[in-house]
Design a protein around this motif. Structure first.
Motif, short mmCIF file in Angstrom:
data_model
loop_
_atom_site.label_atom_id
_atom_site.label_comp_id
_atom_site.label_asym_id
_atom_site.label_seq_id
_atom_site.Cartn_x
_atom_site.Cartn_y
_atom_site.Cartn_z
N SER A 257 0.84 -1.20 0.00
CA SER A 257 0.00 0.00 0.00
C SER A 257 0.87 1.24 0.00
O SER A 257 2.01 1.24 0.49
N GLN A 271 -3.38 0.12 -3.34
CA GLN A 271 -3.12 -1.18 -2.74
C GLN A 271 -3.00 -2.23 -3.84
O GLN A 271 -3.62 -2.11 -4.90
N LEU A 287 -7.22 -8.40 -9.70
CA LEU A 287 -8.40 -7.80 -9.11
C LEU A 287 -9.23 -7.17 -10.23
O LEU A 287 -8.71 -6.37 -11.01
N VAL A 293 -7.97 -2.19 -1.50
CA VAL A 293 -8.09 -3.56 -1.00
C VAL A 293 -8.43 -3.46 0.49
O VAL A 293 -7.63 -2.99 1.29
N HIS A 294 -9.62 -3.90 0.86
CA HIS A 294 -10.09 -3.74 2.23
C HIS A 294 -9.58 -4.84 3.16
O HIS A 294 -9.28 -4.57 4.33
N VAL A 307 -10.16 -12.20 -0.86
CA VAL A 307 -9.79 -10.78 -0.98
C VAL A 307 -11.07 -9.97 -1.11
O VAL A 307 -11.93 -10.29 -1.95
N TYR A 309 -12.25 -6.21 -2.05
CA TYR A 309 -11.60 -5.09 -2.72
C TYR A 309 -12.60 -4.28 -3.54
O TYR A 309 -13.73 -4.72 -3.79
N SER A 314 -18.23 -3.15 -2.56
CA SER A 314 -16.99 -3.85 -2.86
C SER A 314 -17.26 -5.27 -3.33
O SER A 314 -18.34 -5.84 -3.11
N ASN A 335 -16.26 -4.80 4.14
CA ASN A 335 -14.84 -4.48 4.14
C ASN A 335 -14.02 -5.42 5.02
O ASN A 335 -12.85 -5.17 5.28
#
Length: 629
Positions: A257, A271, A287, A293-294, A307, A309, A314, A335
């Motif tokens: 990040s 990220q 992605l 990206v949470h 993942v 994101y 999201s 998230n």
């Protein structure tokens, strides 16, 4: 629940503004509460609580010392004796080693007159004796935790960007007294030892400098030479890296990040997710949606990861070890992701600034089992049996409505405790257990029996104004307006009240004075109130005449002068062409200002640049308007 799980009831460690205590339950359907044989200590200065990975020990700070308690074993009704007491009144964080043999404490680094160089703030104690075995200065608070091998034979930490290794095995002579190996040395280096393997694999991250990329290298301890890397991954745009090992120590995920997104597309920076395997494979995780990206989490089965994101709503996707998407959970307000200890259930949730929607999914069957709402959740943790989970609202994130709830994976509420007003819940943690203490639960769609929450639920109905509600009920809304207390007064005046009547009278009086002043050419404030009140109706009804200007001919009518002056003052007699001329002139003035800003080196937006390109068109339009005028 399996039979073995029925015999074991994990305790719940609670840290609040009034003390530290352990709670327990008499059974699966019994509430959690404090039992007389469980420890409780009243303190307002507790900073941290911590269970060892096997649940044998429980440590907490009370502002005077750190106490380590030993679990009673099979007898759940026995007390928790004190194993050792550590003289660390300022301990801020606590962490056990993988087997619970050592306890690490960290406190804020401070300089005193007696010790201008600062005292060691990272200390390691032996739990069996309470003796201090290691002390060092560790100024970094975010990554203060040292790394251990799974068998506790290797102890490592990063100081000043350099990784220091200490051999603690049976054949080691020096132990904590001296380092056995070192690696790195550049500022910002990070280290992570993988679990499972002994000797372990380790990852060392070196940040990029002067245009060079950042780099993460995998090694097999003790081979730490420059040409002894197992795998290597380089990447740009990485101010910080989070390293996540799977349970077997065979795969590593890197969440890179940056603090600032130079393109301005995201407030959260940039990220990216990268994968590294101990076999030497490396790749970037694809992605399919733009945005931050949470969350990134490994499954306890170590063969897949999830993942979360993208911009809201999201996306969440499940990947295999080849970084291929094997299931897409779709989009939603979430998230966070949490696997249960067996990896057959996953919770996708939206906490923090999101409303708290919680989705429970069956990972093997790829289907959603429950959808519940857990608003204001700040802590989430799965029960060791893999069927229950706890959600809590804690301070200092939220100082009201503190408490915790225990849910079944089907969405049923099993237990609820709300903290009394004036007190705060600061932390909560399940007791841990060794592997295979609980057997993997069988997942079904059957709804578990639960209790009803004592907290009021927000209405899901759309708001309807009162007059529309009355119309739906077949009633006349006018009948429900406030009735005047004075006979003959209309409801509108009555709704204004006494203050409204006084205000209306003052406004009428003021307007009447202005009208009389216009007629007489005098000061409005000098007009008596009686004259103003008596002259108000006439002033409004009759045309107002004003004195003629000196340049006006005698034969010009008064009324025409009055209308022209009042019209020009109010801007009512401006022609359509004049309005267009003013509008175009305003645009040209704005363009001139934008060109000055651009000449000073300021970067302009796309719409501002397009406006500058329209300058010639506006000039032609202005010229044509002036000629026609």
């Amino acid at each position: 629940m399996a039979a073995a799980a029925d015999l074991v009831v994990p305790t719940l460690a609670i840290r609040s503004s009034v003390g530290v205590e352990l709670w327990s339950s008499a059974g699966a359907k019994q509430p959690y509460e404090h039992k007389p044989h469980l420890p409780r200590e009243e303190t307002k200065s507790s900073r941290s609580i911590c269970f060892s990975s096997d649940g044998r020990y429980f440590a907490f700070s009370n502002g005077q010392e750190v106490k380590v308690l030993q679990a009673p074993g099979q007898d759940s009704a026995a007390s928790w004796p004190v194993k050792c007491v550590l003289p660390r009144p300022k301990a801020f964080y606590l962490q056990f080693s993988p087997r619970g043999s050592y306890l690490c404490t960290w406190e804020h680094y401070a300089i005193t007159k007696d010790r201008p160089e600062g005292s060691p703030n990272l200390l390691v104690y032996e739990v069996a004796t309470g003796a201090e075995v290691f002390a060092i200065v560790q100024k970094n608070q975010t990554d203060w935790q040292p790394s251990w091998s799974a068998d506790e034979s290797i102890f490592a930490l990063v100081v000043g960007g350099e990784a220091l290794f200490y051999d603690l095995g049976a054949g080691a002579d020096k132990g904590f007294a001296a380092t056995s190996r070192k690696i790195g040395g550049s500022r910002g280096g990070m280290l992570s030892l993988g679990p499972g393997n002994c000797p372990p694999y380790l990852a060392f991250y070196t940040p990029g400098a002067k245009g060079a990329p950042s780099m993460c290298k995998l090694y097999k301890y003790p081979a730490l030479g420059q040409n002894q890397t197992v795998a290597c991954k380089s990447f740009f745009q990485a101010d910080r890296v989070e390293m996540l090992w799977n349970k077997r120590g065979s795969g590593l995920l890197l969440l890179t990040s940056t603090e600032v997104d130079k393109s301005g597309a995201s407030y959260y920076g940039n990220q990216a997710v990268h994968f590294m395997a101990t076999k030497g494979d490396t790749c970037s995780v694809p992605l399919s949606k733009e945005g931050p990206v949470h969350c990134v989490k490994w499954s306890p089965k170590a063969t897949e990861f999830v993942v979360v994101y993208g911009f809201m709503p999201s996306k969440a996707a499940l990947y295999n070890l080849k970084c291929d998407v094997i299931f897409d959970f779709g989009e939603g307000p979430r998230n966070c992701a949490y696997f249960n200890p067996f990896g057959n259930l996953i919770v996708l949730a939206g906490f923090g600034n999101l409303p708290g929607a919680v989705e429970v999914w069956d990972v093997s069957k790829r289907e959603k089992l429950a959808n519940i709402k857990c608003a204001d959740t700040t802590v989430f943790e799965w029960h060791p049996n893999g069927e229950w989970f706890v959600t809590a609202t804690t301070a200092p994130r939220l100082r009201i409505s503190n408490g915790f709830k225990v849910y079944h994976y089907s969405g049923a509420l099993l237990h609820e405790t709300m903290w009394p007003q004036g007190q705060e819940l600061l932390g909560i943690e399940w007791q841990h257990f060794a592997d295979k203490t609980f057997s993997e639960p069988k997942i079904t769609k059957a709804k578990h029996e639960g209790i009803k929450s004592s907290q009021p639920e927000a209405s899901k109905k759309a708001y309807t104004p009162p007059h529309l509600r009355l119309l739906k009920e077949g009633k006349n809304p006018e009948k429900y307006l406030p009735q005047p207390s004075i006979p003959g007064l209309n409801p509108t005046a009555a709704a204004g009240g006494a203050n409204g009547n006084k205000r209306n009278a003052k406004n009428k009086q003021r307007s009447a004075r202005k009208d009389v002043n216009a007629v007489n050419g005098g000061d409005a404030d000098s007009v008596p109130a009686e004259v103003a009140e008596s002259g108000a109706p006439a002033a409004r009804q009759s045309p107002v005449s004003v004195p003629r200007p000196k340049h006006q001919p005698d034969n010009a009518p008064d009324q025409q002068v009055n209308q022209e002056e009042h019209g020009q003052a109010n801007g009512q007699n401006i022609s359509e062409k004049e309005r267009k001329i003013r509008s175009v002139a305003k645009k040209l003035s704005d363009i001139k200002k934008l060109k000055v800003r651009r000449s000073q080196g300021e970067s302009l937006e796309l719409n501002q640049l397009n406006k500058i390109k329209m300058e010639a068109r506006y000039l032609d339009e202005l010229k044509a308007l002036k000629l026609s005028a």
